[in-house]
Design an enzyme around this catalytic site. Structure first.
Site, PDB file in Angstrom:
ATOM      1  N   LYS A 134      37.808  76.805  61.894  1.00 37.07           N
ATOM      2  CA  LYS A 134      36.761  77.845  61.920  1.00 37.07           C
ATOM      3  C   LYS A 134      36.331  78.121  63.351  1.00 37.07           C
ATOM      4  O   LYS A 134      36.106  79.270  63.734  1.00 37.07           O
ATOM      5  CB  LYS A 134      35.552  77.408  61.082  1.00 37.07           C
ATOM      6  CG  LYS A 134      35.823  77.372  59.578  1.00 37.07           C
ATOM      7  CD  LYS A 134      35.981  78.765  58.995  1.00 37.07           C
ATOM      8  CE  LYS A 134      36.180  78.749  57.501  1.00 37.07           C
ATOM      9  NZ  LYS A 134      36.522  80.065  56.954  1.00 37.07           N
TER      10      LYS A 134
ATOM     11  N   TYR B 188      38.970  71.706  58.897  1.00 39.31           N
ATOM     12  CA  TYR B 188      38.156  72.877  58.523  1.00 39.31           C
ATOM     13  C   TYR B 188      37.306  73.330  59.715  1.00 39.31           C
ATOM     14  O   TYR B 188      37.364  74.491  60.121  1.00 39.31           O
ATOM     15  CB  TYR B 188      37.284  72.490  57.342  1.00 39.31           C
ATOM     16  CG  TYR B 188      36.444  73.603  56.747  1.00 39.31           C
ATOM     17  CD1 TYR B 188      37.040  74.677  56.081  1.00 39.31           C
ATOM     18  CD2 TYR B 188      35.049  73.556  56.808  1.00 39.31           C
ATOM     19  CE1 TYR B 188      36.264  75.683  55.511  1.00 39.31           C
ATOM     20  CE2 TYR B 188      34.272  74.551  56.229  1.00 39.31           C
ATOM     21  CZ  TYR B 188      34.876  75.613  55.585  1.00 39.31           C
ATOM     22  OH  TYR B 188      34.101  76.600  55.016  1.00 39.31           O
TER      23      TYR B 188
ATOM     24  N   ARG C 126      32.558  70.369  45.115  1.00 42.83           N
ATOM     25  CA  ARG C 126      31.321  70.595  45.858  1.00 42.83           C
ATOM     26  C   ARG C 126      30.138  70.114  45.025  1.00 42.83           C
ATOM     27  O   ARG C 126      30.217  69.992  43.806  1.00 42.83           O
ATOM     28  CB  ARG C 126      31.184  72.075  46.231  1.00 42.83           C
ATOM     29  CG  ARG C 126      32.134  72.444  47.346  1.00 42.83           C
ATOM     30  CD  ARG C 126      32.000  73.880  47.789  1.00 42.83           C
ATOM     31  NE  ARG C 126      32.884  74.785  47.082  1.00 42.83           N
ATOM     32  CZ  ARG C 126      33.133  76.032  47.462  1.00 42.83           C
ATOM     33  NH1 ARG C 126      32.567  76.515  48.528  1.00 42.83           N
ATOM     34  NH2 ARG C 126      33.961  76.797  46.770  1.00 42.83           N
TER      35      ARG C 126
HETATM   36  P1  NAD Z   1      37.348  79.556  47.630  1.00 42.48           P
HETATM   37  O1  NAD Z   1      38.229  78.382  47.806  1.00 42.48           O
HETATM   38  O2  NAD Z   1      36.793  79.837  46.277  1.00 42.48           O
HETATM   39  O3  NAD Z   1      38.049  80.889  48.144  1.00 42.48           O
HETATM   40  C1  NAD Z   1      39.001  80.911  49.178  1.00 42.48           C
HETATM   41  C2  NAD Z   1      40.138  81.831  48.742  1.00 42.48           C
HETATM   42  O4  NAD Z   1      41.107  81.936  49.797  1.00 42.48           O
HETATM   43  C3  NAD Z   1      40.896  81.293  47.514  1.00 42.48           C
HETATM   44  O5  NAD Z   1      41.007  82.271  46.517  1.00 42.48           O
HETATM   45  C4  NAD Z   1      42.262  80.898  48.078  1.00 42.48           C
HETATM   46  O6  NAD Z   1      43.299  80.970  47.120  1.00 42.48           O
HETATM   47  C5  NAD Z   1      42.412  81.895  49.216  1.00 42.48           C
HETATM   48  N1  NAD Z   1      43.378  81.473  50.244  1.00 42.48           N
HETATM   49  C6  NAD Z   1      43.440  80.298  50.877  1.00 42.48           C
HETATM   50  N2  NAD Z   1      44.479  80.276  51.742  1.00 42.48           N
HETATM   51  C7  NAD Z   1      45.080  81.489  51.659  1.00 42.48           C
HETATM   52  C8  NAD Z   1      46.199  82.089  52.294  1.00 42.48           C
HETATM   53  N3  NAD Z   1      46.921  81.410  53.203  1.00 42.48           N
HETATM   54  N4  NAD Z   1      46.536  83.362  51.985  1.00 42.48           N
HETATM   55  C9  NAD Z   1      45.824  84.057  51.045  1.00 42.48           C
HETATM   56  N5  NAD Z   1      44.741  83.539  50.410  1.00 42.48           N
HETATM   57  C10 NAD Z   1      44.368  82.271  50.707  1.00 42.48           C
HETATM   58  O7  NAD Z   1      36.146  79.371  48.679  1.00 42.48           O
HETATM   59  P2  NAD Z   1      34.804  80.205  48.854  1.00 42.48           P
HETATM   60  O8  NAD Z   1      33.664  79.300  48.613  1.00 42.48           O
HETATM   61  O9  NAD Z   1      34.877  81.490  48.122  1.00 42.48           O
HETATM   62  O10 NAD Z   1      34.842  80.492  50.426  1.00 42.48           O
HETATM   63  C11 NAD Z   1      35.330  81.725  50.943  1.00 42.48           C
HETATM   64  C12 NAD Z   1      35.182  81.758  52.446  1.00 42.48           C
HETATM   65  O11 NAD Z   1      33.817  81.556  52.809  1.00 42.48           O
HETATM   66  C13 NAD Z   1      35.990  80.675  53.161  1.00 42.48           C
HETATM   67  O12 NAD Z   1      36.527  81.214  54.358  1.00 42.48           O
HETATM   68  C14 NAD Z   1      34.954  79.624  53.473  1.00 42.48           C
HETATM   69  O13 NAD Z   1      35.287  78.868  54.609  1.00 42.48           O
HETATM   70  C15 NAD Z   1      33.714  80.467  53.714  1.00 42.48           C
HETATM   71  N6  NAD Z   1      32.493  79.683  53.452  1.00 42.48           N
HETATM   72  C16 NAD Z   1      32.084  79.400  52.190  1.00 42.48           C
HETATM   73  C17 NAD Z   1      30.937  78.638  51.989  1.00 42.48           C
HETATM   74  C18 NAD Z   1      30.410  78.332  50.610  1.00 42.48           C
HETATM   75  O14 NAD Z   1      29.372  77.672  50.500  1.00 42.48           O
HETATM   76  N7  NAD Z   1      31.015  78.769  49.536  1.00 42.48           N
HETATM   77  C19 NAD Z   1      30.220  78.140  53.084  1.00 42.48           C
HETATM   78  C20 NAD Z   1      30.698  78.425  54.360  1.00 42.48           C
HETATM   79  C21 NAD Z   1      31.815  79.207  54.549  1.00 42.48           C
HETATM   80  N1  UDP Z   2      27.846  65.198  47.448  1.00 43.88           N
HETATM   81  C1  UDP Z   2      27.371  64.223  46.594  1.00 43.88           C
HETATM   82  N2  UDP Z   2      27.985  64.085  45.389  1.00 43.88           N
HETATM   83  C2  UDP Z   2      28.999  64.894  44.973  1.00 43.88           C
HETATM   84  C3  UDP Z   2      29.477  65.903  45.855  1.00 43.88           C
HETATM   85  C4  UDP Z   2      28.866  66.020  47.095  1.00 43.88           C
HETATM   86  O1  UDP Z   2      26.446  63.472  46.924  1.00 43.88           O
HETATM   87  O2  UDP Z   2      29.495  64.714  43.851  1.00 43.88           O
HETATM   88  C5  UDP Z   2      27.165  65.363  48.757  1.00 43.88           C
HETATM   89  C6  UDP Z   2      28.097  65.386  49.962  1.00 43.88           C
HETATM   90  O3  UDP Z   2      28.364  64.082  50.422  1.00 43.88           O
HETATM   91  C7  UDP Z   2      27.296  66.216  50.953  1.00 43.88           C
HETATM   92  C8  UDP Z   2      26.508  67.198  50.064  1.00 43.88           C
HETATM   93  O4  UDP Z   2      26.521  66.628  48.758  1.00 43.88           O
HETATM   94  O5  UDP Z   2      26.371  65.388  51.628  1.00 43.88           O
HETATM   95  C9  UDP Z   2      27.130  68.594  50.013  1.00 43.88           C
HETATM   96  O6  UDP Z   2      28.499  68.447  49.711  1.00 43.88           O
HETATM   97  P1  UDP Z   2      29.479  69.652  49.428  1.00 43.88           P
HETATM   98  O7  UDP Z   2      30.824  69.044  49.159  1.00 43.88           O
HETATM   99  O8  UDP Z   2      28.926  70.559  48.416  1.00 43.88           O
HETATM  100  O9  UDP Z   2      29.544  70.513  50.779  1.00 43.88           O
HETATM  101  P2  UDP Z   2      29.314  70.205  52.337  1.00 43.88           P
HETATM  102  O10 UDP Z   2      27.946  70.691  52.611  1.00 43.88           O
HETATM  103  O11 UDP Z   2      29.468  68.753  52.625  1.00 43.88           O
HETATM  104  O12 UDP Z   2      30.376  71.035  52.969  1.00 43.88           O
END
Ligand code: NAD
Ligand code: UDP
Length: 316
Positions: free
Chosen positions: A150, A146, A187
């Protein structure tokens, strides 16, 4: 009418972005292969005349007819459980997939916003993390699929800016939560709420002293919208997140209290390379967008709990 392409449209954040850009009067094309997203996240939009959905894997290529003004590249598994289940897909979508998306942005002269992550900082040695920090990432550890994907996508995006003048914007998103997360995506927010609502023990990994800062999805969407809309920008890379920082064990206690659960806390092994602390420095976003999160944890967690309660009811 502005035409917007959103990759990862059926995901947690992608689906909220579709809603927002339609609400702002745009025509939205959503693309997703449902690897980790769900059709249910878009069900309410399928009859909307300003929305179009294409089921497609962007690793395979990306071609579209007609004009395109803005691309929001969000396709990629985001939960550590998901990206560890799909390591190759994760690396490919944020390398080969990103190159397809950037080529399309170049061809259409569209603005491009990339969903990067606080994970580019790895297990940070600087706290809180400003955009100028280069990070501390294990390039061969399990999370590298990951983190490095990125980082590669960021580098490729900057190269398209420098070589071809594509109008790129990179946002580093810190832990975001809210309705439409999958109940069991692994998560911490859905895990703890699911466990608390089910009355089972909350699984804290390690001793729970590691910290995270949680941003409610509506705040994040406001920030992304501002980044995407602004014509003149000072910074191409911006952190978006909520600087309120919690120890994970304290967060578990908050969830138990807010759900009124009888659950206890149990401790499980810490996954490898789990960052010990994380908190965004959002000075840049504040200075350039006048953006800062508005929704308190209390408020955000309340609506997230309500969402998961209704999901659980539907499953009964
Ligand atoms: P999510 O898993 O809910 O959404 C990701 C989507 O991308 C899914 O619907 C999945 O089916 C689609 N996808 C994956 N591979 C694909 C492909 N090859 N072609 C077409 N679609 C594809 O995750 P999210 O939390 O909504 O995250 C969305 C974006 O934001 C991601 O790029 C993630 O890295 C970034 N992001 C999210 C968080 C967070 O806290 N949610 C934090 C940092 C970065
Ligand atoms: N974590 C936890 N219990 C759970 C899931 C996650 O203690 O059931 C912890 C994990 O080890 C990390 C933090 O919570 O330290 C956030 O985890 P998450 O998977 O949400 O996202 P991350 O920030 O690690 O990408």
């Amino acid at each position: 009418m502005k035409k917007v392409l959103i990759t990862g449209a059926a995901g947690f954040i992608g689906s909220h972005l579709c809603d927002r850009f339609i609400k702002e009067g745009c025509y939205v094309i959503g693309i997703d292969n449902f690897l980790t997203g769900s059709p249910e996240n878009l069900e309410h939009l399928l009859l909307n005349q300003n929305f179009e959905f294409i089921e497609h894997d962007i690793i395979e290529g990306l071609e579209l007819e007609g004009q395109l003004d803005l691309i929001l590249h969000f396709a990629c598994p985001a939960s550590p459980v998901d990206y560890l289940n799909f390591p190759i897909e994760t690396l490919m979508v944020d390398s080969v997939g990103t190159s397809h998306v950037l080529n399309l942005a170049k061809e259409k002269k569209a603005r491009y916003v990339f969903a990067s992550t606080s994970e580019v900082y790895g297990d940070p040695q600087i706290h809180p993390q400003p955009e100028s920090y280069w990070g501390n990432v294990n390039p061969v550890g399990p999370r590298s699929v990951y983190d490095e994907a990125k980082r590669f996508s960021e580098a490729l995006s900057m190269a398209y800016y420098r070589e071809y003048g594509v109008d790129i914007r990179i946002i580093r998103i810190f832990n975001t939560y809210g309705p439409r997360m999958k109940l069991q995506d692994g998560r911490v927010v859905p895990n703890f709420i699911f466990q608390a609502l089910k009355g089972i023990d909350l699984t804290v990994y390690g001793d729970g002293s590691q910290t995270r800062s949680f941003c409610y999805v509506d705040d994040l969407i406001d920030g992304i919208f501002s980044v995407a809309e602004k014509d003149e920008i000072k910074y191409r890379v911006l952190n978006l997140g909520n600087p309120d920082e919690f120890k994970i064990v304290d967060f578990a206690r908050i969830i138990i209290e807010k759900t009124g659960s009888e659950s206890k806390i149990i401790f499980k092994p810490l996954p490898p390379d789990d960052p010990q602390m994380r908190k965004p420095d959002i000075d840049r976003a504040h200075e350039s967008l006048q953006w800062s999160p508005k929704i308190s944890l209390d408020e955000g967690i309340k609506s997230t709990i309500e969402f998961f309660q209704s999901q659980l009811k539907e499953q009964e």
